[in-house]
Scaffold this active site. Structure first.
Site, mmCIF file in Angstrom:
data_model
loop_
_atom_site.group_PDB
_atom_site.id
_atom_site.type_symbol
_atom_site.label_atom_id
_atom_site.label_comp_id
_atom_site.label_asym_id
_atom_site.label_seq_id
_atom_site.Cartn_x
_atom_site.Cartn_y
_atom_site.Cartn_z
ATOM 1 C CB VAL A 1 14.565 -13.349 -14.530
ATOM 2 C CG1 VAL A 1 15.126 -11.875 -14.958
ATOM 3 C CG2 VAL A 1 14.583 -14.003 -13.387
ATOM 4 C CB ALA B 1 10.498 -12.580 -19.426
ATOM 5 C CE LYS B 2 14.488 -19.342 -21.932
ATOM 6 N NZ LYS B 2 14.196 -19.612 -23.063
ATOM 7 N N GLY B 3 11.871 -17.727 -17.469
ATOM 8 C CA GLY B 3 11.719 -18.558 -16.149
ATOM 9 C C GLY B 3 11.585 -19.789 -16.272
#
Ligand code: NAD
Length: 418
Positions: A62, A107-109
């Site tokens: 994201v 962001a992060k994932g």
């Protein structure tokens, strides 16, 4: 409405934004745009298991906001990973990067899997296939992943290798938190703990300049907790109690951190450290000390124990150790809370230095990195402190107002495309 909008963690992140938007009278159009991630990617990650079977995991990435630059944030391998949680974490990264004046959005994932039950080969296949699936959306100018829960510098080397093989040449700047030998930076391992200690010592200078040998409790003795304790000890503090997942130890005169680190290396835990007595881990949080550093997991101080906390300063080494209700109780009691987006930002600051060095192909020595880190942490702390004093808002709101305000201003200047 997408179902992740209903996720409690994402709702909490949105609520925090809504509260701060009201506090700072944010333009309603910009507020609305900031409430949602710019891009959410969901991918299937099929791998061949060691037993010959095929298994499909779900992966997410994201990217919350790209107004100030490429997005930046960790990748976690964990069975709790969900689109809602990753979206909330991405939003928090946006505010953290903006607060520290880094030219990034958040962001992060993650990949929803059970890393503890997987072999190294399986983890490598997950990392490489996940990278392949999100490949067109990452890159040094687009989105730069980093390690998070159950991923580490080895995972970053695999991601860097996969990306580089696709484009045809080595691209170290696609991830940070890599081994130094493939474009990682000096100083990354200690960066977060150093930053935590630095903000605490700065808060002490401002709030309690005459306090001699301030007393400290640290929850968690992993990367963040141990390094925070080390530098607080070096800064003249007395670390009276420390806990890890197995228990807690106490010494009124102060625990020798270097010896404790050696003990943990040998035994795997702080428990049984000579020169200390065993105490109850939850009672430890309520000791009458000057400083409390929760550096383990989220939600450890809640409405149930907040009232009994006696520390004057709390520095959030972990992400989200205080629930919103606990936060309110502690603010009303006059506790100075250094929020995670400030206290634990040292990691992303040195990640930023890693990316800059990778792009320039010019590497800095550790002392240069530490001095640059201290300077960015000092700036951010002073700005938060000044806003806290001038506007009479708590430090967390002040930090959010600065972070959100910077992104909002950039959005206003760039306008809404098309
Ligand atoms: P880590 O895995 O190195 O260490 C975690 C420590 O917490 C261990 O000592 C473990 O025993 C202890 N622990 C776990 N559960 C506990 C419990 N219930 N009570 C007491 N201790 C407990 O992790 P880390 O990298 O030090 O990260 C700690 C926190 O800081 C996490 O919330 C992480 O998201 C956050 N954080 C880390 C970084 C970083 O650069 N490492 C950056 C920003 C935020």
């Amino acid at each position: 409405m997408h179902e992740f909008h209903l996720d409690p963690t994402f709702r909490m992140a949105q609520q925090q934004l809504d509260d701060v938007a009201q506090l700072m009278n944010l333009d309603s159009g910009i507020h609305e745009r900031l409430r949602y991630p710019r891009r959410s990617i969901i991918v299937s990650v099929p791998i061949r298991q060691d037993n010959g079977r095929t298994k499909v995991y779900t992966g997410y990435r994201v990217q919350h906001d790209q107004t100030l630059g490429p997005t930046k944030g960790g990748i976690r391998f964990h069975h709790d990973v969900s689109l809602g949680e990753v979206s909330a974490l991405a939003m928090w990264m946006t505010w953290k990067c903006a607060l520290l004046n880094l030219p990034y959005g958040g962001a992060k994932g993650g990949v929803c899997c059970f890393p503890e039950e997987m072999s190294d080969h399986e983890l490598e296949r997950v990392a490489r296939r996940y990278t392949t699936e999100i490949l067109s959306s990452i890159g040094p100018e687009k989105d730069i992943p980093a390690p998070d829960m159950y991923t580490n510098e080895r995972t970053m080397a695999w991601i860097m290798d996969t990306y580089s093989n696709f484009v045809g040449y080595a691209v170290p700047g696609v991830v940070t938190g890599k081994p130094v030998q493939v474009g990682g930076t000096e100083g990354r391992v200690e960066a977060t703990g150093r930053g935590v200690a630095y903000t605490v010592l700065r808060a002490l200078e401002r709030l309690h300049p005459k306090l001699e040998s301030p007393t400290v409790v640290v929850q968690g003795f992993g990367n963040v907790g141990s390094v925070s304790a080390k530098y607080l000890h070096q800064g003249g503090c007395r670390i009276q109690a420390i806990s890890d997942v197995q228990g807690a130890i106490y010494n009124e005169q102060g625990i020798n951190i270097q010896s404790l680190m050696t003990h943990v290396k040998q035994t795997g835990s702080i428990v049984g450290f000579p020169d200390s007595e065993k105490i109850d881990a939850s009672d430890m949080l309520e000791l009458p000390v000057d400083i409390l550093v929760p550096a383990a997991v989220a939600n450890v101080i809640t409405e149930d124990n907040a009232d009994r906390i006696q520390a004057k300063i709390i520095a959030e080494g972990a992400n989200g150790p205080l629930t919103p209700k606990a936060d309110k109780i502690l603010i009303d009691k006059g506790v100075f809370i250094i929020p995670g987006i400030l206290a634990n930002a040292g990691g992303v600051v040195v990640s930023y230095f890693e990316w800059v060095q990778d792009i320039q192909r010019l590497f800095w020595k550790e002392d240069e990195i530490v001095s640059k880190l201290n300077s960015l942490m000092a700036n951010a702390f002073d700005e938060v402190y000044q806003l806290h004093v001038e506007k009479g808002v708590d430090p967390r709101s002040a930090a959010m107002m600065l972070g959100v305000g910077r992104v909002a201003k950039a959005k206003e200047l760039r306008g809404l495309y098309p």
